[in-house]
Design a protein around this motif. Structure first.
Motif, PDB file in Angstrom:
ATOM      1  N   GLN A 170       8.390   6.576  13.071  1.00 35.15           N
ATOM      2  CA  GLN A 170       8.625   7.365  11.643  1.00 35.15           C
ATOM      3  C   GLN A 170       7.008   8.140  10.923  1.00 35.15           C
ATOM      4  OE1 GLN A 170      12.021   9.003  11.225  1.00 35.15           O
ATOM      5  NE2 GLN A 170      12.758   7.345  12.629  1.00 35.15           N
ATOM      6  N   SER A 171       7.246   8.897  10.718  1.00 37.64           N
ATOM      7  CA  SER A 171       6.138   9.388   9.425  1.00 37.64           C
ATOM      8  C   SER A 171       6.184   8.385   8.374  1.00 37.64           C
ATOM      9  CB  SER A 171       6.501  10.789   8.928  1.00 37.64           C
ATOM     10  OG  SER A 171       7.605  10.445   8.559  1.00 37.64           O
ATOM     11  N   GLU A 172       4.665   8.381   8.406  1.00 38.76           N
ATOM     12  CA  GLU A 172       4.214   7.355   6.663  1.00 38.76           C
ATOM     13  C   GLU A 172       5.590   7.934   5.339  1.00 38.76           C
ATOM     14  OE1 GLU A 172       0.063   7.112   3.557  1.00 38.76           O
ATOM     15  OE2 GLU A 172       0.681   8.289   5.680  1.00 38.76           O
ATOM     16  N   GLU A 173       5.559   8.975   5.259  1.00 35.25           N
ATOM     17  CA  GLU A 173       6.575   9.620   4.376  1.00 35.25           C
ATOM     18  C   GLU A 173       7.550   9.135   4.451  1.00 35.25           C
ATOM     19  OE1 GLU A 173       7.198  14.162   2.135  1.00 35.25           O
ATOM     20  OE2 GLU A 173       7.872  13.684   3.760  1.00 35.25           O
ATOM     21  N   TRP A 174       8.392   9.090   5.695  1.00 35.29           N
ATOM     22  CA  TRP A 174      10.018   8.462   5.936  1.00 35.29           C
ATOM     23  C   TRP A 174       9.640   6.622   5.624  1.00 35.29           C
ATOM     24  CZ3 TRP A 174      11.899   4.530   8.676  1.00 35.29           C
ATOM     25  CH2 TRP A 174      13.696   4.431   9.159  1.00 35.29           C
ATOM     26  N   ASN A 175       8.129   6.512   6.414  1.00 31.12           N
ATOM     27  CA  ASN A 175       8.550   4.702   6.380  1.00 31.12           C
ATOM     28  C   ASN A 175       8.403   4.142   4.151  1.00 31.12           C
ATOM     29  OD1 ASN A 175       8.281   3.406   8.480  1.00 31.12           O
ATOM     30  ND2 ASN A 175       6.960   4.744   9.373  1.00 31.12           N
ATOM     31  N   ARG A 176       8.123   5.309   3.878  1.00 32.30           N
ATOM     32  CA  ARG A 176       7.589   5.374   2.552  1.00 32.30           C
ATOM     33  C   ARG A 176       8.772   5.355   1.927  1.00 32.30           C
ATOM     34  NH1 ARG A 176       4.984   2.500  -2.134  1.00 32.30           N
ATOM     35  NH2 ARG A 176       5.477   3.699  -3.852  1.00 32.30           N
ATOM     36  N   GLY A 177       9.429   6.155   1.958  1.00 33.98           N
ATOM     37  CA  GLY A 177      11.184   5.843   1.610  1.00 33.98           C
ATOM     38  C   GLY A 177      11.977   4.985   2.356  1.00 33.98           C
ATOM     39  N   ALA A 178      11.828   4.304   2.777  1.00 29.57           N
ATOM     40  CA  ALA A 178      12.635   3.269   4.099  1.00 29.57           C
ATOM     41  C   ALA A 178      12.220   1.972   2.900  1.00 29.57           C
ATOM     42  CB  ALA A 178      12.312   3.058   5.510  1.00 29.57           C
ATOM     43  N   TYR A 179      10.828   1.967   2.070  1.00 33.13           N
ATOM     44  CA  TYR A 179      10.404   1.111   2.263  1.00 33.13           C
ATOM     45  C   TYR A 179      10.850   0.833   0.641  1.00 33.13           C
ATOM     46  CZ  TYR A 179       7.086  -1.903  -1.063  1.00 33.13           C
ATOM     47  OH  TYR A 179       6.591  -3.190  -1.734  1.00 33.13           O
ATOM     48  N   LEU A 180      10.923   1.926  -0.390  1.00 30.64           N
ATOM     49  CA  LEU A 180      11.568   2.478  -1.353  1.00 30.64           C
ATOM     50  C   LEU A 180      13.426   1.850  -1.849  1.00 30.64           C
ATOM     51  CD1 LEU A 180       9.475   5.083  -2.426  1.00 30.64           C
ATOM     52  CD2 LEU A 180       9.715   2.798  -3.639  1.00 30.64           C
ATOM     53  N   VAL A 181      14.014   2.074  -0.158  1.00 31.95           N
ATOM     54  CA  VAL A 181      15.189   2.398  -0.611  1.00 31.95           C
ATOM     55  C   VAL A 181      15.374   0.903  -0.494  1.00 31.95           C
ATOM     56  CG1 VAL A 181      17.316   3.410   0.409  1.00 31.95           C
ATOM     57  CG2 VAL A 181      15.192   4.864  -0.539  1.00 31.95           C
ATOM     58  N   GLU A 182      15.191   0.282   0.912  1.00 32.10           N
ATOM     59  CA  GLU A 182      15.939  -0.907   1.559  1.00 32.10           C
ATOM     60  C   GLU A 182      14.851  -1.751   1.145  1.00 32.10           C
ATOM     61  OE1 GLU A 182      15.028  -1.312   4.678  1.00 32.10           O
ATOM     62  OE2 GLU A 182      15.513   0.433   6.141  1.00 32.10           O
ATOM     63  N   GLY A 183      13.790  -1.229  -0.028  1.00 29.71           N
ATOM     64  CA  GLY A 183      12.874  -3.061  -0.597  1.00 29.71           C
ATOM     65  C   GLY A 183      13.099  -2.736  -2.690  1.00 29.71           C
ATOM     66  N   LEU A 184      12.449  -1.877  -3.361  1.00 27.92           N
ATOM     67  CA  LEU A 184      12.658  -1.999  -4.450  1.00 27.92           C
ATOM     68  C   LEU A 184      13.781  -1.797  -4.693  1.00 27.92           C
ATOM     69  CD1 LEU A 184       8.314  -1.251  -5.380  1.00 27.92           C
ATOM     70  CD2 LEU A 184      10.072  -3.497  -6.105  1.00 27.92           C
ATOM     71  N   GLY A 185      13.974  -0.337  -4.172  1.00 29.75           N
ATOM     72  CA  GLY A 185      15.354   0.446  -4.914  1.00 29.75           C
ATOM     73  C   GLY A 185      16.342  -0.998  -4.421  1.00 29.75           C
ATOM     74  N   HIS A 186      16.699  -1.710  -3.477  1.00 29.87           N
ATOM     75  CA  HIS A 186      17.782  -2.611  -3.148  1.00 29.87           C
ATOM     76  C   HIS A 186      18.953  -1.953  -3.419  1.00 29.87           C
ATOM     77  CE1 HIS A 186      17.027  -2.992  -7.811  1.00 29.87           C
ATOM     78  NE2 HIS A 186      18.697  -3.186  -7.287  1.00 29.87           N
TER      79      HIS A 186
END
Length: 412
Positions: A170-186
């Motif tokens: 996946q793209s860097e942008e997609w991974n940043r979104g996944a990190y925020l949604v799956e991690g900090l954003g819980h």
């Protein structure tokens, strides 16, 4: 003279080094504040009218009431004696510095994905807020759930420790979104069904579920039959996340609080990254026709009564054909959230009304008035049934019993 010059040079270099260190520290604190916003820490750790991050907010659960902890830098009642390693341990493993187990209402199952760098930044920020001497209130849990050792079993079943690993496909942008949604954003804490043990399955992540004790339904983010965003434009998604309203709909209930406390403060880059990831979760499948839960003659009566109520009470804002006046009056026709198998949210909106959050991008939101005091259970069921089945919508009919069950539901 040379010695004096050398000493002066050393002092100058030392001053520059110290200034750089202070600048770096200041940047880390600012980043930590931003990340704490992204993690929506304030929502749980600050009581309404309470002091910032002093805890004490009650969190009702099916197992009893938990009270959130004081995370200000007070040495006696907060986390003032914690170091960065211990804070990361708590975020990453769900354990206190002494090894004690956190109850999973604290979303360490998501926060374990947070990087050490980001954890350290949040810790640095929390060290700068005013210390509040406020002892943590003991939890009020039913037996046997007041036995913390049971959390070991829960962790075995439902907790997978580990930082987020980028997907190289996946793209860097997609991974940043996944990190925020799956991690900090819980986000999975609400948008994944919770079972009788208070756990959720990774295989069902983001597939939607009723939020325990709040009686709001967090729709599936993976299916366009509910709130999957596969056929939304990135602008509509980012508008919804940033302002709480968009051309496709608006947020109410618990999600409005998330936008108000957290998402509106994210920068445009991170908001777009989240939108890219969330859009990818949508499967793009069209809504399936639903089967009415009530007999056909009763359905006809409901629709007739429902249209009368809608034309008299709702059409002035949402339009005779349910097209609304976006973004302030959301469309009801072809609105996935209206047609979901669960009718909890539209029933609650008719009963209780509500407002999208007041945000920088939408500081004076248009609200919907409550109708609980003016409509009977039969009338609420009728108008919700009409909205869910008119204009090509494919939702199922609802009953007066369903409306009655939600009259006394908590408002937050």
């Amino acid at each position: 003279m040379a010695a004096i010059c050398a000493a002066a040079t050393a002092l100058a270099v030392g001053g520059v080094t110290q200034a750089r260190a202070q600048a770096a520290s200041s940047a880390e604190v600012a980043n930590g504040e931003y990340l704490a916003r992204a993690g929506d820490c304030i929502a749980c750790h600050t009581r309404p009218e309470g002091q910032l991050f002093a805890g004490g907010r009650p969190m009702p659960t099916p197992f009893g009431t938990l009270y959130t902890s004081n995370i200000t830098p007070d040495n006696e009642t907060g986390i003032g004696k914690w170091n960065a390693d211990q804070f990361y341990q708590m975020m990453h493993t769900g354990r206190f510095p002494d090894g004690g187990l956190l109850y999973p209402a604290m979303p360490f199952g998501s926060y374990t994905k947070v990087t050490r760098k980001d954890s350290d930044a949040i810790y640095a920020y929390l060290r700068t807020i005013p210390a509040v001497k406020q002892a943590n209130r003991p939890h009020d849990l039913k037996f046997p759930y007041n036995n913390r050792s049971l959390i070991l079993g829960w962790r075995t079943l439902y907790f997978n420790e580990g930082e987020y690993k980028p997907d190289p496909k996946q793209s860097e942008e997609w991974n940043r979104g996944a990190y925020l949604v799956e991690g900090l954003g819980h986000c999975a804490m609400c948008h994944t069904a919770i079972n009788a043990l208070g756990g959720s399955s990774e295989s069902q992540a983001f597939q939607g579920g009723l939020i325990p004790m709040q009686n709001w339904y967090a729709p599936s983010l993976t299916s366009n039959k509910e709130a999957g965003l596969g056929d939304w434009s990135l602008k509509d998604i980012t508008d919804l996340l940033k302002t709480g309203v968009s051309a496709r709909g608006a947020v109410y209930g618990p999600m409005a609080e998330v936008v108000y406390n957290s998402l509106q403060y994210l920068n445009d880059s991170d908001t777009r990254a989240m939108a890219v990831y969330l859009k990818s979760l949508g499967q793009g499948s069209p809504p399936e026709a639903a089967t009415s839960k009530v007999p056909s003659p009763e359905s006809s009566l409901l629709l007739t009564l429902g249209k009368t109520i809608y034309d008299g009470q709702c059409a002035s804002c949402h339009g005779a054909q349910g097209l609304g006046k976006p973004p302030h009056y959301p469309p009801l026709a072809d609105n996935q959230s209206i047609q979901m198998p669960s009718a909890v949210n539209p029933i609650r909106m008719v009963l209780n009304g509500g407002y999208p959050p007041g945000t920088a991008g939408n500081p004076r939101p248009y609200g919907m008035p409550p109708f609980a005091q003016s409509l009977s259970d039969d009338e609420v069921a009728a108008v919700v049934t009409y909205i869910r089945t008119a204009w090509g919508n494919r939702g199922a009919a609802v009953s007066a019993r369903e409306a009655n069950a939600l009259r006394s539901a908590p408002l937050d």
